[in-house]
Design an enzyme around this catalytic site. Structure first.
Site, PDB file in Angstrom:
ATOM      1  N   TYR A 171      11.035  -1.483   0.127  1.00 12.95           N
ATOM      2  CA  TYR A 171      11.250  -2.765  -0.538  1.00 12.95           C
ATOM      3  C   TYR A 171      12.734  -3.062  -0.739  1.00 12.95           C
ATOM      4  O   TYR A 171      13.110  -4.220  -0.944  1.00 12.95           O
ATOM      5  CB  TYR A 171      10.560  -2.805  -1.903  1.00 12.95           C
ATOM      6  N   HIS A 219       3.392   5.983   2.051  1.00 13.56           N
ATOM      7  CA  HIS A 219       3.216   4.536   2.143  1.00 13.56           C
ATOM      8  C   HIS A 219       2.152   4.144   3.174  1.00 13.56           C
ATOM      9  O   HIS A 219       1.343   3.246   2.930  1.00 13.56           O
ATOM     10  CB  HIS A 219       4.548   3.857   2.467  1.00 13.56           C
TER      11      HIS A 219
END
Length: 279
Positions: free
Chosen positions: A54, A112
């Protein structure tokens, strides 16, 4: 809304994770990201979700530091990216994440995606090493299907605490919800508003009108009814508050049945590195 200790989602369960959180995907402006995290925490949120990819871990850390909420009351999660899932990559990237976040440890570290450099036999022991060192409290996975979970559970001595996946009324994840129901794995739902698609679903709009709330609140309340921890992203105080107020919405059996009957599987997140099972 005041910080009411009795508000569902603000109180950690026995396993330590609040049942509602704020997501930070695409919250890339550092000042905006820090302010939205601070606003959410001071409103009553206690679960903050970010990820290495991010690019906002430093801003998330700034928001946590700025909030008038003790660090020990914040459940903080981040995710190791798919380029860093070899043993050294997991350890080094997590150490970098902690430095960016300005914390000594995170409450939850996710794989992830089970993709690219992911190898269960190498990746997951590195996560256990981080737990042993006190840098990570709990091990999580993200975007795992049942067969990925089976493999991971065989490799790990530590329990899998959570599996974070896209989940909303248009992608109810029935198979995964059934799978985790027989385990101690929590299901965490990202994109719980289906990237805004929930606002265009007639069934959700009718229920929202019935209760005098937004479609977003209906979607979030439905996820809570299904035992899914939602982490909606939001940047403005108005949206952060609207999402938070979903915790006071109680759907009745008819509402839940209506949403269950929508019978759609509209995935909003499509990537080139998704597991083959999702093709």
């Amino acid at each position: 809304m005041s910080q009411d200790s009795q508000t569902p989602g603000s109180v950690p369960r026995a396993d330590g994770m609040p049942t509602f959180g704020i997501g930070t995907w695409q919250n890339e402006n550092p000042e905006q990201c820090a302010e939205s995290v601070r606003t959410a925490l001071e409103m009553g949120y206690r679960h903050v979700d970010t990820a290495q990819i991010y690019g906002n871990e430093s801003a998330v850390g700034d928001g946590i530091a700025a909030a008038d909420v003790p660090r020990e009351q914040v459940f903080l999660a981040t995710k190791a990216w798919i380029d860093h899932l070899d043993r050294d990559g997991v350890v080094e990237s997590t150490e970098e994440s902690l430095d960016k976040l300005g914390v000594d440890s995170v409450d939850l570290l996710y794989v992830h995606w089970p993709s690219r450099t992911y190898d269960a036999a190498e990746t997951l022991p590195a996560f256990e090493e981080l737990v042993d060192r006190g840098l990570v409290d709990r091990i999580g996975v993200s975007n795992f299907e049942p067969h990925h979970l089976d493999e991971a559970r065989e490799v790990l001595d530590e329990p899998i605490f959570a599996n974070q996946v896209e989940c909303h009324p248009l992608l109810p994840q029935a198979e995964l919800r059934e799978y985790v129901a027989g385990t101690d794995i929590e299901l965490v739902g990202y994109s719980p508003l289906a990237r805004g698609a929930v606002f265009d679903v007639p069934e959700l709009s009718e229920i929202a009108e019935k209760h005098g709330v937004s479609e977003a609140q209906v979607s979030l309340a439905w996820l809570r009814e299904k035992g899914v921890t939602a982490i909606p992203k939001a940047t403005s105080e108005a949206h952060i508050r609207d999402n938070w107020e979903s915790l006071t919405l109680d759907l009745d059996e008819e509402d839940v049945a209506t949403i269950d009957a929508i019978d759609r599987t509209d995935r909003q997140v499509h990537t080139s590195f998704a597991p083959d099972a999702w093709d």
